[in-house]
Scaffold this motif. Structure first.
Motif, mmCIF file in Angstrom:
data_model
loop_
_atom_site.group_PDB
_atom_site.id
_atom_site.type_symbol
_atom_site.label_atom_id
_atom_site.label_comp_id
_atom_site.label_asym_id
_atom_site.label_seq_id
_atom_site.Cartn_x
_atom_site.Cartn_y
_atom_site.Cartn_z
ATOM 1 N N PHE A 19 -3.475 -2.923 15.219
ATOM 2 C CA PHE A 19 -2.749 -1.806 14.618
ATOM 3 C C PHE A 19 -2.404 -2.060 13.150
ATOM 4 O O PHE A 19 -2.064 -1.128 12.427
ATOM 5 N N TYR A 20 -2.478 -3.315 12.726
ATOM 6 C CA TYR A 20 -2.112 -3.678 11.351
ATOM 7 C C TYR A 20 -2.954 -2.885 10.354
ATOM 8 O O TYR A 20 -4.179 -2.928 10.380
ATOM 9 N N GLY A 21 -2.270 -2.128 9.488
ATOM 10 C CA GLY A 21 -2.939 -1.376 8.439
ATOM 11 C C GLY A 21 -3.483 -0.016 8.854
ATOM 12 O O GLY A 21 -4.037 0.705 8.032
ATOM 13 N N HIS A 42 0.845 -1.198 0.000
ATOM 14 C CA HIS A 42 0.000 0.000 0.000
ATOM 15 C C HIS A 42 0.878 1.245 0.000
ATOM 16 O O HIS A 42 2.092 1.179 0.207
ATOM 17 N N ASP A 43 0.253 2.411 -0.202
ATOM 18 C CA ASP A 43 0.978 3.679 -0.089
ATOM 19 C C ASP A 43 1.539 3.833 1.317
ATOM 20 O O ASP A 43 0.954 3.338 2.293
ATOM 21 N N GLY A 44 2.648 4.538 1.439
ATOM 22 C CA GLY A 44 3.261 4.803 2.724
ATOM 23 C C GLY A 44 2.309 5.482 3.695
ATOM 24 O O GLY A 44 1.370 6.156 3.283
ATOM 25 N N GLY A 45 2.595 5.270 4.970
ATOM 26 C CA GLY A 45 1.782 5.882 6.007
ATOM 27 C C GLY A 45 0.896 4.899 6.740
ATOM 28 O O GLY A 45 0.134 5.279 7.614
ATOM 29 N N LYS A 46 1.014 3.625 6.405
ATOM 30 C CA LYS A 46 0.264 2.582 7.104
ATOM 31 C C LYS A 46 1.180 1.928 8.133
ATOM 32 O O LYS A 46 2.405 1.943 8.013
#
Length: 168
Positions: A122-124, A68-72
């Motif tokens: 917290f995953y994702g 996915h895009d950064g920030g996860k």
């Protein structure tokens, strides 16, 4: 509050791993207590070609968030008891992340996971919108030490000798 901007984690993991040093992880616990932790050690993991990166095994249920895009947030359990905190970086479909190894007064990623009371929930999670964990700007350091990553003896060379561990 000076939460890092949305584009910050869109950068390459090597850039983020080094520049996270001195920033703060802010954690709001279920008790509504707020604690701040200065990041002192990170490691970068980049792509399917990096034999130490979980993405080297391909896209799986466990590694999906890396694509996915950064920030996860990417958390995973080791030894059946330690949740490891990682921030996904870069653009979608280019799996990479930064492992947070230590914060001031808490050395070791397993200990950190316990201190932050991490779990699979917290995953994702989107670090930009999270109400329970995020990163804020704080200090920057010039004397950063670069060494090989730790605990990746399973990886082949050159991956286990690359100096992608950053400490202050």
């Amino acid at each position: 509050m000076d939460r890092v901007g949305k584009d910050y984690f869109y950068q390459d993991a090597l850039v983020v791993a080094e520049s996270l040093l001195g920033k703060k992880i802010v954690r709001v616990f279920e008790t509504k207590e707020i604690h701040e932790y200065i990041i002192t050690e990170t490691e970068a993991y980049i792509g399917e070609e990096d034999m130490a990166c979980h993405a080297s095994k391909g896209r799986t249920k466990r590694t999906e968030i890396l694509y996915h895009d950064g920030g996860k947030i990417y958390v995973y359990l080791i030894y059946g008891k330690y949740w490891m905190l990682n921030f996904v970086t870069g653009k979608a479909e280019h799996p990479q992340a930064v492992l947070i190894r230590s914060v001031q007064d808490c050395v070791g990623p397993g200990r950190l996971g316990r201190k932050l009371q991490l779990d699979h929930s917290f995953y994702g999670e989107d670090i930009y919108n999270s109400k329970r964990i995020w990163v804020e700007n704080y200090k920057s350091f010039k004397n950063i030490k670069k060494t090989p990553r730790i605990g990746i003896d399973y990886a082949e060379e050159p991956w286990k000798s690359i100096c992608w561990r950053f400490t202050i």
